[in-house]
Write an enzyme that holds these catalytic residues in place. Structure first.
Site, PDB file in Angstrom:
ATOM      1  CB  CYS A   1      13.881   8.293   7.930  1.00 11.07           C
ATOM      2  SG  CYS A   1      14.784   7.240   6.794  1.00 11.07           S
TER       3      CYS A   1
ATOM      4  N   GLY B   1       7.442   4.442   8.149  1.00 12.01           N
ATOM      5  CA  GLY B   1       6.618   5.626   8.402  1.00 12.01           C
ATOM      6  C   GLY B   1       6.929   6.183   9.775  1.00 12.01           C
ATOM      7  CB  SER B   2       5.164   8.646  11.820  1.00  6.44           C
ATOM      8  OG  SER B   2       3.887   8.047  11.904  1.00  6.44           O
TER       9      SER B   2
ATOM     10  CB  THR C   1       1.854   5.148  11.760  1.00  2.00           C
ATOM     11  OG1 THR C   1       1.354   6.475  11.588  1.00  2.00           O
ATOM     12  CG2 THR C   1       0.997   4.198  10.970  1.00  2.00           C
ATOM     13  N   GLY C   2       3.797   3.410  13.646  1.00  2.00           N
ATOM     14  CA  GLY C   2       4.484   2.136  13.912  1.00  2.00           C
ATOM     15  C   GLY C   2       3.949   1.467  15.172  1.00  2.00           C
TER      16      GLY C   2
ATOM     17  CD  GLU D   1      14.019   0.108   8.801  1.00  2.00           C
ATOM     18  OE1 GLU D   1      14.432   1.027   9.535  1.00  2.00           O
ATOM     19  OE2 GLU D   1      14.682  -0.920   8.576  1.00  2.00           O
TER      20      GLU D   1
ATOM     21  CE  LYS E   1      -1.787   2.347   3.434  1.00  2.00           C
ATOM     22  NZ  LYS E   1      -1.644   3.710   2.896  1.00  2.00           N
TER      23      LYS E   1
ATOM     24  CD  GLU F   1      11.173  12.292  11.854  1.00  2.00           C
ATOM     25  OE1 GLU F   1      10.028  11.934  12.177  1.00  2.00           O
ATOM     26  OE2 GLU F   1      11.909  11.608  11.129  1.00  2.00           O
TER      27      GLU F   1
HETATM   28  P1  NAD Z   1       2.796   7.835   8.395  1.00  2.00           P
HETATM   29  O1  NAD Z   1       3.136   6.956   9.534  1.00  2.00           O
HETATM   30  O2  NAD Z   1       1.775   8.905   8.596  1.00  2.00           O
HETATM   31  O3  NAD Z   1       2.271   7.010   7.139  1.00  2.00           O
HETATM   32  C1  NAD Z   1       3.023   5.961   6.566  1.00  2.00           C
HETATM   33  C2  NAD Z   1       2.080   4.985   5.898  1.00  2.00           C
HETATM   34  O4  NAD Z   1       1.242   4.382   6.897  1.00  2.00           O
HETATM   35  C3  NAD Z   1       1.140   5.592   4.862  1.00  2.00           C
HETATM   36  O5  NAD Z   1       1.026   4.668   3.780  1.00  2.00           O
HETATM   37  C4  NAD Z   1      -0.168   5.698   5.624  1.00  2.00           C
HETATM   38  O6  NAD Z   1      -1.295   5.661   4.773  1.00  2.00           O
HETATM   39  C5  NAD Z   1      -0.133   4.464   6.507  1.00  2.00           C
HETATM   40  N1  NAD Z   1      -0.942   4.535   7.737  1.00  2.00           N
HETATM   41  C6  NAD Z   1      -1.403   5.645   8.378  1.00  2.00           C
HETATM   42  N2  NAD Z   1      -2.052   5.280   9.503  1.00  2.00           N
HETATM   43  C7  NAD Z   1      -1.992   3.934   9.583  1.00  2.00           C
HETATM   44  C8  NAD Z   1      -2.429   2.961  10.542  1.00  2.00           C
HETATM   45  N3  NAD Z   1      -3.092   3.323  11.648  1.00  2.00           N
HETATM   46  N4  NAD Z   1      -2.157   1.662  10.316  1.00  2.00           N
HETATM   47  C9  NAD Z   1      -1.480   1.267   9.222  1.00  2.00           C
HETATM   48  N5  NAD Z   1      -1.032   2.140   8.277  1.00  2.00           N
HETATM   49  C10 NAD Z   1      -1.271   3.447   8.461  1.00  2.00           C
HETATM   50  O7  NAD Z   1       4.200   8.433   7.927  1.00  2.00           O
HETATM   51  P2  NAD Z   1       4.467   9.509   6.796  1.00  2.00           P
HETATM   52  O8  NAD Z   1       4.038  10.842   7.324  1.00  2.00           O
HETATM   53  O9  NAD Z   1       3.918   9.012   5.514  1.00  2.00           O
HETATM   54  O10 NAD Z   1       6.072   9.464   6.691  1.00  2.00           O
HETATM   55  C11 NAD Z   1       6.923  10.251   7.455  1.00  2.00           C
HETATM   56  C12 NAD Z   1       7.549   9.441   8.578  1.00  2.00           C
HETATM   57  O11 NAD Z   1       8.191   8.288   8.050  1.00  2.00           O
HETATM   58  C13 NAD Z   1       8.652  10.198   9.296  1.00  2.00           C
HETATM   59  O12 NAD Z   1       8.531  10.023  10.695  1.00  2.00           O
HETATM   60  C14 NAD Z   1       9.940   9.524   8.818  1.00  2.00           C
HETATM   61  O13 NAD Z   1      11.038   9.654   9.681  1.00  2.00           O
HETATM   62  C15 NAD Z   1       9.485   8.124   8.630  1.00  2.00           C
HETATM   63  N6  NAD Z   1      10.383   7.410   7.698  1.00  2.00           N
HETATM   64  C16 NAD Z   1      11.215   6.443   8.203  1.00  2.00           C
HETATM   65  C17 NAD Z   1      12.098   5.781   7.381  1.00  2.00           C
HETATM   66  C18 NAD Z   1      13.024   4.692   7.887  1.00  2.00           C
HETATM   67  O14 NAD Z   1      13.543   3.933   7.086  1.00  2.00           O
HETATM   68  N7  NAD Z   1      13.252   4.560   9.179  1.00  2.00           N
HETATM   69  C19 NAD Z   1      12.121   6.094   6.025  1.00  2.00           C
HETATM   70  C20 NAD Z   1      11.264   7.078   5.542  1.00  2.00           C
HETATM   71  C21 NAD Z   1      10.381   7.730   6.393  1.00  2.00           C
END
Ligand code: NAD
Length: 475
Positions: free
Chosen positions: A276, A220-221, A224-225, A242, A169, A374
């Site tokens: 990130c 992602g964030s 959310t993780g 990640e 997704k 961040e």
């Molecule tokens: P996000 O967590 O808002 O969204 C990431 C993904 O998760 C999207 O596809 C979103 O639709 C989905 N999502 C949202 N809520 C969800 C839920 N409750 N359950 C499952 N999936 C859900 O993150 P973002 O704003 O898209 O990205 C920015 C963040 O990602 C920053 O914190 C950044 O540091 C992190 N990031 C980390 C790495 C790494 O490798 N460690 C790499 C890139 C980005």
């Protein structure tokens, strides 16, 4: 009429009749629409992926490699179209979008060489004890909007190489290039092995909780993780996370300000700071603080902020409105607290697009929001330090632990400091270099598990031990 992109489910390109708009952050115009999938489409993707898993798990290394290399070749052959599309939905300048597209193809090729050899624990007259790795099954991949193609590939390729099938997704903010790749590879990988579905954020929890999915790999964030970890716990899905970071760069007094200013600048401002592993806190030794901070600010004055599709742009817009407002809020907080700006801080109120000026702060306190959180935007706080132990403690005083860097004329001294940093990666005299063969993962709240290399591949597998008792003849 804007272009409508379809989803890849079980080898077929499908649409739902309901659409989500995708916006170009450089001008806020709708540039495409993607299907708004819900549980019905997710169920058919799971059925397709489960069916495909039955044969894909038995595919040879060569078959898996051929599929991954076909994906790499397709991306390369269509790079010109793909990097332009990526800039239009993500905002990054063409040069950086090109790097991402070719980087994703290179990563797919490199990771297609990875395999997990069987380990013989014991082989003698009494017993043959084998440890092999078997695929976990159907993987749910969820990715963010900052590097949509790199992130998609770093989930799809190891999943396939491990013998898994995947449902990916993309972020609702950046699904277009991924879906164009889906269309291009649809007849190059066996039906059901790679499925790409789009939908609102609500589709994420549906994937996390779906009983037909065995593993979640998420980027992602951190917020959310944590939800994903909770959602996946119901049936103990395997997870790899990640997450966010607040990476510190430490510049020692023997670093030459003229040599490091430009590199430090890009370690923070590449992809408009939405990386990130961007340098989000820069600690400079007091002996060179004034000269280096001035050199960085001078360099910044020549970098153009604008539409990534225009020649000469160095820093594009923020990818989406929510993030744009968050970065402006952090800058406003710095202003309200009277912190000193070396450059930036004032946004041009005219025109459309999510542009934030290059913003550099002069020695804000450690507990300033712009330092402690961040930022994920084109904002760089520079801080002074005098003592190595003190700066290591300040760098480590974070819930995050993704990466960091040390800049010094003495690499051995750099390694000594690196070994004391609580992060998954530390660079000496460079930034953001990732090897497809080394594990990449966060310590503390920056992640769980790792991607890349054999360690990353292992996360798509279970260990299985087969023990043959040789000296117990039962027939
Ligand atoms: P996000 O967590 O808002 O969204 C990431 C993904 O998760 C999207 O596809 C979103 O639709 C989905 N999502 C949202 N809520 C969800 C839920 N409750 N359950 C499952 N999936 C859900 O993150 P973002 O704003 O898209 O990205 C920015 C963040 O990602 C920053 O914190 C950044 O540091 C992190 N990031 C980390 C790495 C790494 O490798 N460690 C790499 C890139 C980005």
């Amino acid at each position: 009429m804007v272009t409508q992109y379809r989803n890849l489910i079980n080898g077929k390109m499908i649409e739902t009749g309901e659409w989500l708009d995708v916006i170009n952050p450089a001008n806020e115009e709708v540039i495409g629409q993607v299907p708004a999938c819900g549980s019905e489409q997710l169920d058919s993707a799971v059925i397709g992926a489960r069916e495909a898993f039955k044969s894909w798990k038995k595919a040879s290394f060569e078959e898996r490699q051929a599929a991954c290399q076909a994906i790499a070749a397709t991306i390369k052959e269509n790079a010109d179209e793909l990097f332009r599309l990526l800039t239009s939905e993500q905002g990054k300048p063409h040069a950086q979008a090109t790097q991402e597209i070719y980087g994703a193809a290179g990563l797919a090729n490199a990771q297609s060489t990875l395999q997990l050899e069987e380990e013989i624990i014991q082989d003698d007259d009494t017993r043959l004890h084998r440890h092999r790795r078997v695929p976990v099954g159907v993987v749910g991949g969820i990715v963010p909007w900052n590097f949509p193609i790199m992130m998609a590939i770093q989930k799809i390729v190891p999943a396939l190489m491990a013998g898994c099938t995947i449902i990916l997704k993309p972020s609702p903010f950046t699904p277009l290039t991924t879906l164009r790749i889906a269309e291009l590879i649809a007849d190059k990988v066996p039906a059901g092995t790679v499925n790409i579905i789009t939908g609102p954020d609500e589709l994420g929890p549906m994937i996390t909780q779906h009983p037909g999915i065995d593993k979640i790999t998420f980027t992602g964030s951190t917020a959310t993780g944590k939800k994903i970890m909770e959602g996946a716990s119901a049936d103990l899905k395997r997870i790899t996370l990640e997450l966010g970071g607040n990476d510190a760069s430490i510049v020692l007094p023997d670093a030459d300000p003229k040599k490091v200013a430009e590199q430090l600048f890009w370690s923070s401002f590449s992809n408009a700071g939405q990386v990130c592993v961007a340098a989000k806190r820069i600690y400079i030794h007091e002996d060179i603080y004034d000269e280096l901070s001035q050199a960085i600010a001078d360099y910044a004055k020549n970098v153009v902020v604008g539409d990534g599709a225009e020649q000469g742009t160095g820093v594009g817009p923020i990818q989406n409105k929510k993030q744009y407002e968050r970065v402006l809020e952090l800058i406003q907080d710095a202003k309200d607290n009277g912190y000193k700006f070396l450059t930036g801080g004032d946004k041009d109120p005219s025109g459309s697009g999510y542009y934030v000026p290059i913003t550099i702060l002069d020695n804000p306190p450690e507990d300033a929001r712009i330092v402690a959180e961040e930022q994920f935007g084109p904002v760089m706080p520079l801080m002074k330090f005098s003592d190595t132990d003190e700066v290591i403690a300040r760098a480590n005083a974070s819930d995050y632990g993704l990466a960091g860097a040390v800049w010094t004329g003495d690499p051995e001294k750099g390694v000594e400091i690196a070994e004391q940093l609580e992060t998954g990666t530390v660079w000496i005299n460079e930034f953001m270099h990732l090897s497809p063969f080394a594990p990449f993962g966060g310590h503390k709240q920056s992640g769980f598990g790792a991607e890349y290399g054999k360690e990353g591949l292992k996360e798509f597998t279970y260990p299985q031990v087969i023990s043959v008792k040789k000296d117990n003849v039962v027939a």
